[in-house]
Design an enzyme around this catalytic site. Structure first.
Site, short mmCIF file in Angstrom:
data_model
loop_
_atom_site.label_atom_id
_atom_site.label_comp_id
_atom_site.label_asym_id
_atom_site.label_seq_id
_atom_site.Cartn_x
_atom_site.Cartn_y
_atom_site.Cartn_z
CD1 TRP A 1 -46.16 -23.46 9.06
CD2 TRP A 1 -44.82 -24.72 10.35
NE1 TRP A 1 -46.38 -23.09 10.36
CE2 TRP A 1 -45.57 -23.85 11.17
CE3 TRP A 1 -43.93 -25.62 10.95
CZ2 TRP A 1 -45.45 -23.84 12.56
CZ3 TRP A 1 -43.80 -25.60 12.32
CH2 TRP A 1 -44.55 -24.72 13.11
NE ARG B 1 -38.18 -28.84 12.79
CZ ARG B 1 -38.05 -27.56 12.48
NH1 ARG B 1 -38.58 -27.09 11.36
NH2 ARG B 1 -37.41 -26.73 13.27
CG ASN C 1 -37.29 -23.30 13.82
OD1 ASN C 1 -37.23 -24.06 12.84
ND2 ASN C 1 -38.05 -22.21 13.82
CD GLU C 2 -37.72 -20.08 10.78
OE1 GLU C 2 -38.27 -19.15 11.41
OE2 GLU C 2 -38.24 -20.63 9.80
CG ASN D 1 -37.13 -23.90 8.71
OD1 ASN D 1 -36.95 -25.08 8.52
ND2 ASN D 1 -37.40 -23.39 9.90
CD GLU E 1 -48.17 -20.14 11.73
OE1 GLU E 1 -47.11 -19.48 11.74
OE2 GLU E 1 -48.20 -21.37 11.52
CD1 TRP E 2 -44.24 -17.97 14.62
CD2 TRP E 2 -44.27 -18.14 16.85
NE1 TRP E 2 -43.63 -19.16 14.97
CE2 TRP E 2 -43.64 -19.29 16.32
CE3 TRP E 2 -44.42 -18.05 18.24
CZ2 TRP E 2 -43.14 -20.33 17.11
CZ3 TRP E 2 -43.92 -19.08 19.03
CH2 TRP E 2 -43.29 -20.20 18.47
CE1 TYR F 1 -43.56 -21.44 5.93
CE2 TYR F 1 -41.36 -21.14 6.84
CZ TYR F 1 -42.62 -21.71 6.92
OH TYR F 1 -42.94 -22.55 7.95
CD GLN G 1 -45.65 -21.94 15.67
OE1 GLN G 1 -44.57 -22.48 15.46
NE2 GLN G 1 -46.29 -21.30 14.72
#
Length: 475
Positions: free
Chosen positions: A420, A80, A169-170, A309, A427-428, A311, A23
């Site tokens: 974040w 991170r 991650n996730e 994580n 962003e993907w 949101y 990213q």
């Protein structure tokens, strides 16, 4: 953020921000880096907003010193970041090591530590080497051993300085969006099948890496290892949706947390529901939810801290009548947005800071007594850039108030918070259309200038206030 009770946070609280290699780094084909699945996914076209790619992104590969200035300006105690697997191992295996990639991460780690900033490193943040995807990716049984080898390489080369590690991650998000819905790399749509195989192999990979660290590196390095789990806070839409809400939790957070923190296996109700639905729908090719082998290291206990994580939150409604062979059909539940919650930027992100406090308490009561780090949390912008981002600054104030209450009133052992993100970034599948940064990045200029948002100024002031009150008083 003056309303926050700063005394609620421990003196050694980790004030951080998070990023991920694909990213921000750019340099996608520089200095021997191999392609990742996101390079392939973006270059195919039609997959990402505006056909954006991470080819350059924030160009952190060449502008790391600018990132470091941003970190110092915020006064972060922790940062991170993730390692680009294919930057150090271009084909994904230790058969081919890229010295320039190793050199880059050594430079980053050393400069962070010299600045008094503790690195938290993620080994895999969605960017699997394409060479491994060509061999089946996360649906290949061999991927767990390959990941263990990669993780051990990183522990050996960086673990003398890095003491906080995230393996994956996730995994929930990556399995769902990458192997069920196909809207993230590698873009596979295989409803009700590959999602469970990929998730299973991710857990196997994590367990092998944790056990490798525990056996071979912890005695000399003394670090901690976990995996970052994504979760919404789930609440019933109506009284009739209580059972659906439990299923929603089981198929999201419990799917990965239960094997690691509770039983060493998937929730029994999740397994029985999947197997019963396979029978009902005429699926006769064996269990869709794999079993853990007794010949391999158990996932139970393979987390030295809980990395969360968070949101958004969801109201959950029943979908038990769904007759499709799919993950959602197995789950029999759907998360919807409460209309009273404001939406920030992206359509899925409903702002509900109270949900984070409730989720933290749920995790403490359900899973674990180990420390909890909030490893991602943020507020997005779309449309015209607002450097004076009052709404996002208020979001951080409201959210950190809730974290403080979870610590002081609910007894949750929260050890750190990572916003974040440090920078606006790729962003993907939303590309550069969505901005989460504490710093604005001007993607229209070759300099990619970083400018501090108001939210970043306020976050920095909060960190400075906490640090000043945490210093030992002179006699």
């Amino acid at each position: 953020m003056s309303a926050i009770d700063i005394t609620a946070f421990p003196k050694d609280f980790a004030w951080g921000a998070a990023t991920a290699a694909y990213q921000i780094e750019g340099g996608w084909n520089m200095d021997g880096r191999g392609p990742s699945i996101w390079d392939t996914f973006c270059h195919e076209g039609g997959r990402v907003f505006g056909d954006n790619t991470g080819d350059v992104a924030c160009n952190s590969y060449q502008l790391w010193e600018e990132d470091l200035k941003c970190i110092q300006q915020l006064g972060l105690s922790h940062y991170r970041l993730s390692v680009s697997w294919s930057r150090i191992l271009p084909n994904g295996t230790t058969n081919h090591i890229n010295p320039k990639g190793v050199e880059y991460y050594n430079k980053v780690i050393d400069s962070l530590i010299a600045s008094g900033v503790t690195p938290m490193i993620t080994l895999w943040h969605m960017d699997l080497p394409q060479a491994l995807q060509d061999c089946g990716g996360w649906c290949s049984a061999e991927i767990a051993d390959i990941f263990e080898s990669y993780a051990s390489f990183c522990f050996k080369n960086f673990g003398d300085r890095v003491k906080l590690w995230i393996t994956l991650n996730e995994p929930y998000v990556c399995a769902m969006l990458g192997y069920e819905d196909g809207i993230f790399a590698p873009g596979i749509k295989d409803p009700g099948l590959s999602v469970y195989v990929a998730g299973h192999n991710m857990l196997r990979a994590h367990a092998k890496a944790w056990h490798a660290y525990n056996t071979h590196f912890r005695p000399s390095q003394g670090g901690q290892v976990s995996l970052a789990l994504y979760s919404d806070r789930a609440e019933p839409l109506t009284a009739k949706d209580a059972a659906a809400t439990e299923r929603y939790k089981e198929f999201t957070l419990d799917w990965f947390a239960c094997p690691v923190f509770c039983t060493g296996d998937y929730p029994e109700s999740m397994r029985s529901r999947i197997e019963n639905r396979s029978l009902e729908l005429g699926y006769k090719q064996g269990s869709r939810l794999p079993h853990f082998s007794k010949d391999e290291p158990s996932p139970l206990g393979t987390a030295d801290f809980f990395a969360l994580n968070y949101y958004t939150s969801r109201k959950v409604k029943d979908l038990s009548e769904n007759t499709e062979l799919s993950f959602v059909g197995d789950q029999g539940a759907e998360g919807v947005i409460d209309p009273s919650w404001p939406i920030c930027g992206v359509h899925w992100l409903a702002v509900y800071p109270e949900g984070l406090r409730k989720l933290l308490k749920y995790i403490k009561d359900t899973y674990t007594s180990v420390p909890i780090y909030i490893t991602e949390n943020g507020f997005s912008q779309m449309g015209p850039v607002q450097i004076e981002d009052v709404d996002r600054s208020q979001f951080y104030e409201d959210t950190l108030q809730q974290v403080g209450k979870a610590i002081s009133q609910d007894g949750v052992n929260v050890k750190g918070y990572f916003a974040w993100s440090l920078l606006d970034n790729f962003e993907w599948n939303d590309g550069f259309n969505v901005r989460f940064g504490l710093f604005h990045v001007d993607f229209s200029s070759s300099e990619l200038k970083r400018t501090l948002y108001r939210s970043g100024r306020d976050y920095a002031a909060l960190i400075a206030k906490h640090r000043s009150q945490s210093k030992p008083k002179s006699i």
